[in-house]
Design a protein around this motif. Sequence first.
Motif, mmCIF file in Angstrom:
data_model
loop_
_atom_site.group_PDB
_atom_site.id
_atom_site.type_symbol
_atom_site.label_atom_id
_atom_site.label_comp_id
_atom_site.label_asym_id
_atom_site.label_seq_id
_atom_site.Cartn_x
_atom_site.Cartn_y
_atom_site.Cartn_z
ATOM 1 N N ILE A 11 0.758 -1.129 0.055
ATOM 2 C CA ILE A 11 -0.091 0.046 -0.069
ATOM 3 C C ILE A 11 0.800 1.326 0.015
ATOM 4 O O ILE A 11 0.615 2.282 -0.713
ATOM 5 N N LEU A 12 1.915 1.180 0.811
ATOM 6 C CA LEU A 12 2.721 2.330 0.875
ATOM 7 C C LEU A 12 3.424 2.674 -0.271
ATOM 8 O O LEU A 12 3.766 3.809 -0.829
ATOM 9 N N ASP A 18 1.883 7.066 -6.632
ATOM 10 C CA ASP A 18 0.821 7.739 -7.065
ATOM 11 C C ASP A 18 -0.169 7.936 -6.335
ATOM 12 O O ASP A 18 -1.122 6.998 -5.775
ATOM 13 N N ALA A 19 -0.072 9.017 -5.368
ATOM 14 C CA ALA A 19 -1.186 9.406 -4.102
ATOM 15 C C ALA A 19 -2.586 9.471 -4.846
ATOM 16 O O ALA A 19 -3.353 9.700 -3.927
ATOM 17 N N SER A 20 -2.739 9.852 -6.176
ATOM 18 C CA SER A 20 -4.057 10.085 -6.540
ATOM 19 C C SER A 20 -4.795 8.572 -6.711
ATOM 20 O O SER A 20 -5.923 8.651 -7.205
ATOM 21 N N LEU A 21 -4.156 7.651 -6.537
ATOM 22 C CA LEU A 21 -4.834 6.270 -6.957
ATOM 23 C C LEU A 21 -6.031 6.193 -5.938
ATOM 24 O O LEU A 21 -6.057 6.586 -4.807
ATOM 25 N N ARG A 43 -4.794 3.566 9.875
ATOM 26 C CA ARG A 43 -4.058 3.290 10.660
ATOM 27 C C ARG A 43 -2.499 3.749 10.453
ATOM 28 O O ARG A 43 -2.082 4.462 11.381
ATOM 29 N N MET A 44 -2.247 3.545 9.156
ATOM 30 C CA MET A 44 -0.752 4.214 8.952
ATOM 31 C C MET A 44 -0.688 5.752 9.059
ATOM 32 O O MET A 44 0.271 6.509 9.452
ATOM 33 N N GLU A 45 -1.785 6.356 8.729
ATOM 34 C CA GLU A 45 -1.956 7.773 8.726
ATOM 35 C C GLU A 45 -1.908 8.262 10.447
ATOM 36 O O GLU A 45 -1.141 9.304 10.661
ATOM 37 N N GLU A 46 -2.829 7.576 11.150
ATOM 38 C CA GLU A 46 -2.792 7.843 12.491
ATOM 39 C C GLU A 46 -1.441 7.781 13.212
ATOM 40 O O GLU A 46 -1.023 8.408 14.123
ATOM 41 N N ALA A 47 -0.653 6.623 12.742
ATOM 42 C CA ALA A 47 0.670 6.267 13.431
ATOM 43 C C ALA A 47 1.692 7.341 12.832
ATOM 44 O O ALA A 47 2.769 7.429 13.427
ATOM 45 N N GLY A 48 1.302 8.037 11.819
ATOM 46 C CA GLY A 48 2.269 9.057 11.141
ATOM 47 C C GLY A 48 3.045 8.489 10.255
ATOM 48 O O GLY A 48 4.093 9.034 9.718
ATOM 49 N N ILE A 49 2.983 7.393 9.828
ATOM 50 C CA ILE A 49 3.847 6.607 8.795
ATOM 51 C C ILE A 49 3.493 7.250 7.439
ATOM 52 O O ILE A 49 4.235 7.989 6.436
ATOM 53 N N ILE A 50 2.284 7.539 7.171
ATOM 54 C CA ILE A 50 1.705 8.378 6.127
ATOM 55 C C ILE A 50 1.497 9.750 6.695
ATOM 56 O O ILE A 50 0.697 9.992 7.538
ATOM 57 N N LYS A 51 2.316 11.003 6.263
ATOM 58 C CA LYS A 51 2.321 12.136 6.954
ATOM 59 C C LYS A 51 1.481 13.064 5.947
ATOM 60 O O LYS A 51 0.931 14.021 6.510
ATOM 61 N N GLY A 52 1.318 12.511 4.701
ATOM 62 C CA GLY A 52 0.266 13.375 4.093
ATOM 63 C C GLY A 52 0.311 12.942 2.537
ATOM 64 O O GLY A 52 0.859 12.003 2.342
ATOM 65 N N ARG A 53 -0.526 13.406 1.565
ATOM 66 C CA ARG A 53 -0.341 13.012 0.361
ATOM 67 C C ARG A 53 -0.136 14.487 -0.612
ATOM 68 O O ARG A 53 -0.971 15.332 -0.214
ATOM 69 N N VAL A 54 0.774 14.421 -1.524
ATOM 70 C CA VAL A 54 0.980 15.728 -2.081
ATOM 71 C C VAL A 54 1.112 15.119 -3.565
ATOM 72 O O VAL A 54 1.273 14.161 -3.947
ATOM 73 N N ALA A 55 1.264 16.209 -4.416
ATOM 74 C CA ALA A 55 1.592 16.157 -5.664
ATOM 75 C C ALA A 55 2.841 16.661 -6.039
ATOM 76 O O ALA A 55 3.507 17.510 -5.269
#
Length: 151
Positions: A11-12, A18-21, A43-55
């Motif tokens: 997933i990561l 491609d964060a637009s998927l 869960r990965m966002e809440e844990a801070g592994i995914i810090k954001g989604r950018v272009a």
Amino acid sequence: MSELDPIDRSILRLLAADASLSLNDIAEKVGLTATPCWKRIKRMEEAGIIKGRVAVLDADKLGLPVSVFVSVETSDHSASWLGKFHEAVQNTPEIVGAWRMSGDVDYLLHVVVPDIAAYDSFYRKLIEMVPLRNVSSRFAMERMKEGALPI
């Protein structure tokens, strides 16, 4: 957070490429249905592994073709100086990356500007904001690689 399993890592990798998927596309590619896939992402966002989604933007097409790597040395390592420097870094849009370093350089900045005159203006502004002992600039000639983390 517990250890990432192979599905989390897949997933990561997909999001980093491609964060637009769409959620459905990601779920299908990793062999899940949408709901468990969404729960993993959440869960990965809440844990801070995914810090954001950018272009990822093309600096050349946006009129910012000059990349400069700026080594900064200071003789002042006080909390007061560090606070001023941190504020200067955060409030200077030309600085797109900043790292505190080990070794003979204290900080490394990645600066993007439209041309050399704009870099000179940035440099003058930087040395007015905080006292520095030495500043050394290295201009990138070619971007050879830019990519996602090796997950």
